[in-house]
Design a protein around this motif. Structure first.
Motif, mmCIF file in Angstrom:
data_model
loop_
_atom_site.group_PDB
_atom_site.id
_atom_site.type_symbol
_atom_site.label_atom_id
_atom_site.label_comp_id
_atom_site.label_asym_id
_atom_site.label_seq_id
_atom_site.Cartn_x
_atom_site.Cartn_y
_atom_site.Cartn_z
ATOM 1 N N PHE A 204 117.359 26.998 29.428
ATOM 2 C CA PHE A 204 116.300 27.999 29.426
ATOM 3 C C PHE A 204 115.580 27.999 30.772
ATOM 4 C CE2 PHE A 204 114.387 24.151 27.651
ATOM 5 C CZ PHE A 204 113.222 24.030 28.384
ATOM 6 N N ASP A 205 114.924 29.113 31.047
ATOM 7 C CA ASP A 205 114.162 29.310 32.272
ATOM 8 C C ASP A 205 112.879 30.024 31.858
ATOM 9 O OD1 ASP A 205 113.294 29.661 34.864
ATOM 10 O OD2 ASP A 205 114.895 31.047 35.438
ATOM 11 N N VAL A 206 111.758 29.312 31.892
ATOM 12 C CA VAL A 206 110.504 29.810 31.330
ATOM 13 C C VAL A 206 109.406 29.830 32.393
ATOM 14 C CG1 VAL A 206 108.642 29.211 29.708
ATOM 15 C CG2 VAL A 206 111.003 29.061 28.978
ATOM 16 N N TYR A 207 108.633 30.903 32.370
ATOM 17 C CA TYR A 207 107.406 30.997 33.151
ATOM 18 C C TYR A 207 106.248 31.064 32.160
ATOM 19 C CZ TYR A 207 110.127 32.035 37.306
ATOM 20 O OH TYR A 207 111.000 31.952 38.359
ATOM 21 N N TYR A 208 105.126 30.432 32.519
ATOM 22 C CA TYR A 208 103.955 30.534 31.642
ATOM 23 C C TYR A 208 102.678 30.639 32.455
ATOM 24 C CZ TYR A 208 102.885 25.525 32.301
ATOM 25 O OH TYR A 208 102.569 24.300 32.829
ATOM 26 N N ARG A 209 101.685 31.214 31.790
ATOM 27 C CA ARG A 209 100.322 31.281 32.331
ATOM 28 C C ARG A 209 99.382 30.956 31.175
ATOM 29 N NH1 ARG A 209 97.664 34.002 36.693
ATOM 30 N NH2 ARG A 209 95.457 34.345 36.218
ATOM 31 N N VAL A 210 98.486 30.017 31.402
ATOM 32 C CA VAL A 210 97.489 29.629 30.405
ATOM 33 C C VAL A 210 96.129 29.705 31.082
ATOM 34 C CG1 VAL A 210 96.615 27.771 28.940
ATOM 35 C CG2 VAL A 210 99.086 28.104 29.167
ATOM 36 N N GLU A 211 95.181 30.370 30.427
ATOM 37 C CA GLU A 211 93.813 30.461 30.929
ATOM 38 C C GLU A 211 92.874 29.857 29.895
ATOM 39 O OE1 GLU A 211 92.948 34.548 31.871
ATOM 40 O OE2 GLU A 211 94.770 34.746 33.097
ATOM 41 N N VAL A 212 91.987 28.987 30.371
ATOM 42 C CA VAL A 212 90.992 28.381 29.489
ATOM 43 C C VAL A 212 89.604 28.643 30.045
ATOM 44 C CG1 VAL A 212 92.602 26.589 28.715
ATOM 45 C CG2 VAL A 212 91.030 26.093 30.582
ATOM 46 N N ASP A 213 88.608 28.598 29.163
ATOM 47 C CA ASP A 213 87.235 28.822 29.611
ATOM 48 C C ASP A 213 86.612 27.512 30.099
ATOM 49 O OD1 ASP A 213 86.419 27.437 27.315
ATOM 50 O OD2 ASP A 213 85.845 29.256 26.233
ATOM 51 N N GLU A 214 85.331 27.551 30.413
ATOM 52 C CA GLU A 214 84.653 26.375 30.959
ATOM 53 C C GLU A 214 84.583 25.206 29.975
ATOM 54 O OE1 GLU A 214 81.625 28.897 28.924
ATOM 55 O OE2 GLU A 214 83.260 29.313 30.328
ATOM 56 N N LEU A 215 84.785 25.463 28.686
ATOM 57 C CA LEU A 215 84.810 24.399 27.673
ATOM 58 C C LEU A 215 86.240 23.962 27.340
ATOM 59 C CD1 LEU A 215 82.050 25.792 25.272
ATOM 60 C CD2 LEU A 215 81.827 24.056 27.077
ATOM 61 N N TRP A 216 87.205 24.436 28.123
ATOM 62 C CA TRP A 216 88.628 24.135 27.957
ATOM 63 C C TRP A 216 89.197 24.679 26.645
ATOM 64 C CZ3 TRP A 216 92.095 22.180 31.493
ATOM 65 C CH2 TRP A 216 91.530 21.890 32.743
ATOM 66 N N ARG A 217 88.635 25.767 26.153
ATOM 67 C CA ARG A 217 89.202 26.475 25.003
ATOM 68 C C ARG A 217 90.186 27.508 25.541
ATOM 69 N NH1 ARG A 217 83.728 28.561 22.400
ATOM 70 N NH2 ARG A 217 83.737 29.408 24.501
ATOM 71 N N THR A 218 91.377 27.538 24.972
ATOM 72 C CA THR A 218 92.407 28.465 25.451
ATOM 73 C C THR A 218 92.009 29.892 25.122
ATOM 74 O OG1 THR A 218 94.068 26.751 25.095
ATOM 75 C CG2 THR A 218 94.868 28.993 25.412
ATOM 76 N N ARG A 219 92.076 30.764 26.134
ATOM 77 C CA ARG A 219 91.688 32.163 25.977
ATOM 78 C C ARG A 219 92.857 33.114 26.129
ATOM 79 N NH1 ARG A 219 86.100 32.602 26.210
ATOM 80 N NH2 ARG A 219 86.551 34.560 25.195
ATOM 81 N N TYR A 220 93.874 32.726 26.926
ATOM 82 C CA TYR A 220 95.015 33.614 27.180
ATOM 83 C C TYR A 220 96.261 32.765 27.394
ATOM 84 C CZ TYR A 220 98.149 36.853 29.575
ATOM 85 O OH TYR A 220 99.236 37.613 29.936
ATOM 86 N N VAL A 221 97.370 33.232 26.818
ATOM 87 C CA VAL A 221 98.663 32.561 26.959
ATOM 88 C C VAL A 221 99.739 33.623 27.139
ATOM 89 C CG1 VAL A 221 100.397 31.115 25.823
ATOM 90 C CG2 VAL A 221 97.978 30.702 25.400
ATOM 91 N N CYS A 222 100.597 33.410 28.123
ATOM 92 C CA CYS A 222 101.786 34.244 28.284
ATOM 93 C C CYS A 222 102.948 33.302 28.609
ATOM 94 C CB CYS A 222 101.601 35.258 29.404
ATOM 95 S SG CYS A 222 103.036 36.344 29.595
ATOM 96 N N VAL A 223 103.978 33.332 27.786
ATOM 97 C CA VAL A 223 105.174 32.519 27.985
ATOM 98 C C VAL A 223 106.358 33.471 27.935
ATOM 99 C CG1 VAL A 223 106.525 30.539 27.187
ATOM 100 C CG2 VAL A 223 104.059 30.635 26.713
ATOM 101 N N SER A 224 107.180 33.465 28.983
ATOM 102 C CA SER A 224 108.343 34.352 28.988
ATOM 103 C C SER A 224 109.595 33.571 29.361
ATOM 104 C CB SER A 224 108.141 35.544 29.927
ATOM 105 O OG SER A 224 107.922 35.099 31.240
ATOM 106 N N GLU A 225 110.649 33.826 28.618
ATOM 107 C CA GLU A 225 111.941 33.183 28.818
ATOM 108 C C GLU A 225 112.840 34.205 29.497
ATOM 109 O OE1 GLU A 225 115.286 31.176 28.997
ATOM 110 O OE2 GLU A 225 115.366 32.953 27.741
ATOM 111 N N THR A 226 113.265 33.930 30.719
ATOM 112 C CA THR A 226 113.919 34.955 31.532
ATOM 113 C C THR A 226 115.308 35.346 31.056
ATOM 114 O OG1 THR A 226 114.695 33.299 33.099
ATOM 115 C CG2 THR A 226 112.599 34.365 33.581
ATOM 116 N N SER A 227 116.120 34.398 30.605
ATOM 117 C CA SER A 227 117.497 34.753 30.248
ATOM 118 C C SER A 227 117.575 35.625 28.995
ATOM 119 C CB SER A 227 118.357 33.496 30.068
ATOM 120 O OG SER A 227 117.893 32.725 28.991
ATOM 121 N N SER A 228 116.634 35.454 28.071
ATOM 122 C CA SER A 228 116.651 36.247 26.836
ATOM 123 C C SER A 228 115.651 37.401 26.880
ATOM 124 C CB SER A 228 116.318 35.359 25.638
ATOM 125 O OG SER A 228 114.968 34.929 25.725
#
Length: 190
Positions: A44-68
């Protein structure tokens, strides 16, 4: 706080593959952007982006697998309610504050930083677990126990999986026994 940028890399215990991640931390929180090349259970070949706020609570997630061309994109207000990229409420993830992307130990940094537990304390959480490479997302109950200043016991509460994870002074994984080890950034994938 002045913005801090860290370049991190991990190699899987299998000996094939590599992850490189750039983490930017400032007063508003943290953004992590990573690329993972792996072979287990299939290549697999994956790119991800995770954004958290100042309290380290996850606010945004994007995970994409390029081959599929499969992609998971979700948003949260940090209170355990998630929506998909098209705005649908993802009720099966209710109570999940953190995201756990199976192919990266960066995921463990999120509850380690957010919980701020002392040595000897434990905390039970629910994560939005993104399985790579299937890209399925489920609610995953977990427990973190701080054994030493730099060691956290991770326990899956719906299986018998347990590991004592070593972190650095910023909460980034150094050693995840049997799964990942930190390596110098810029190393070529094997």
């Amino acid at each position: 706080m002045e913005s801090v940028t860290r370049s991190l890399a991990w190699a899987p215990a299998s000996g094939t593959g590599l992850e490189e991640t750039t983490v930017i931390i400032d007063d508003g929180g943290c953004v992590a952007v990573g690329h993972i090349v792996g072979t287990d259970p299939v290549p697999f070949d994956v790119y991800y982006r995770v954004e958290v706020d100042e309290l380290w609570r996850t606010r945004y997630v994007c995970v994409s697998e390029t081959s599929s061309s499969r992609c998971v994109e979700m948003r949260s207000r940090g209170e355990g309610r998630w929506t998909s990229d098209d705005g649908r409420l993802l009720r099966h993830l209710d109570a999940a504050i953190d995201v756990d992307i199976s192919a990266t130990p960066f995921s463990n940094t999120l509850p380690v930083r957010r919980l701020g537990i002392e040595v000897g304390q434990s905390a039970d959480i629910v994560s939005a677990y993104v399985d790579v490479p299937t890209m399925t997302v489920t609610a995953d109950p977990q427990r973190y126990t701080r054994l030493l200043p730099d060691v956290y016991r991770y326990q899956s509460l719906d299986s018998d999986f347990t590991r004592d994870v070593v972190v650095d002074e910023f909460g980034f994984v150094v050693e995840y026994p049997g799964l990942f080890s930190r390596v110098p950034a810029g190393v070529e994938p094997v």
